[in-house]
Design an enzyme around this catalytic site. Sequence first.
Site, PDB file in Angstrom:
ATOM      1  N   ASP A 104       7.610 -18.322  -4.853  1.00 46.43           N
ATOM      2  CA  ASP A 104       6.913 -19.004  -5.733  1.00 46.43           C
ATOM      3  C   ASP A 104       7.470 -20.465  -6.337  1.00 46.43           C
ATOM      4  OD1 ASP A 104       8.973 -17.883  -6.961  1.00 46.43           O
ATOM      5  OD2 ASP A 104       8.152 -17.375  -8.991  1.00 46.43           O
ATOM      6  N   GLU A 105       8.359 -21.212  -5.488  1.00 47.12           N
ATOM      7  CA  GLU A 105       9.084 -22.305  -5.736  1.00 47.12           C
ATOM      8  C   GLU A 105       8.343 -23.644  -5.063  1.00 47.12           C
ATOM      9  OE1 GLU A 105      13.642 -20.940  -6.320  1.00 47.12           O
ATOM     10  OE2 GLU A 105      12.982 -21.738  -4.259  1.00 47.12           O
TER      11      GLU A 105
END
Length: 295
Positions: A104-105
């Site tokens: 989720d970066e």
Amino acid sequence: RYVSLFADITHLKESEARLEHLAHFDPLTELPNRLLFNSRLEHALEQARRRGQRVAVLFLDLDRFKTVNDSLGHPAGDELLIAVARRIRGRLREEDTVARLGGDEFVLLISNLSDLHECEQAIARVTSALGHPFHISSHRVSSSASIGITLSPQDNSDPDTLMRHADQAMYAAKHAGRACFNYFEPQMQEKAMLHLRLAADMRSALGHGEFALYFQPIVELNSGHTDKAEALLRWRHPLFGYIAPDKFIPIAESNGFIHELGNWVFDEALKWGERWTRLRGKHFVNSVNLSPVQL
């Protein structure tokens, strides 16, 4: 006489194009990947040097994304990542880049900046885009992000260093309570280096006798008797001196050493409690602070 030979290489060229795309783009979100982002960052930094402009790198991490994965499943998590990527991309300028690094970066490149206000406008657009709920797998999902920001040339002009600085600033935003942004500051680098040093020294410290328990007496006010104490852990580092638990316990929790350290504290508190019970001829209780990670 002429002889002509022809070969249809359409499929070969299509395969090459697909491989080229896979090498530079994230297959889930269709955003640039780390490789392509690094290339664009180097190009933007070179342009900024020539034009006397600034470049901003924003490291963005979704808050509580794991909750979505755990509660709704990985397909829902993937759906959320695709939706987030689409929203962010829709709020950036043509010359800006958003890439997915993995999980989720995300990382954003805001180039051709004349002043800081333009950077903060971009941040406002992104946070506003994420502020509206997402409709994922028939569920209404709210999402926010912690954002770390670093600027070139004032923070640094090396691509790898800028990425590291933005990452450190993002973690500071996480610790500040999530759903906010934070600019890189030099002390973040010092803190990160200290974190690495303490994490490396921690495991040998227990064997070398650098950890010690101190006991805070608990006094019963009515009688004045002391039948209890609270065990307090301290680390006497050979270089940094005494280190308080609020500095090293989070590190131990993050690298898994907390289990070994916590067990040692428990055993030591039992030994001292048994010794004082024997010396006093009456039961003595030691209380121990237990990390939630151990539970």
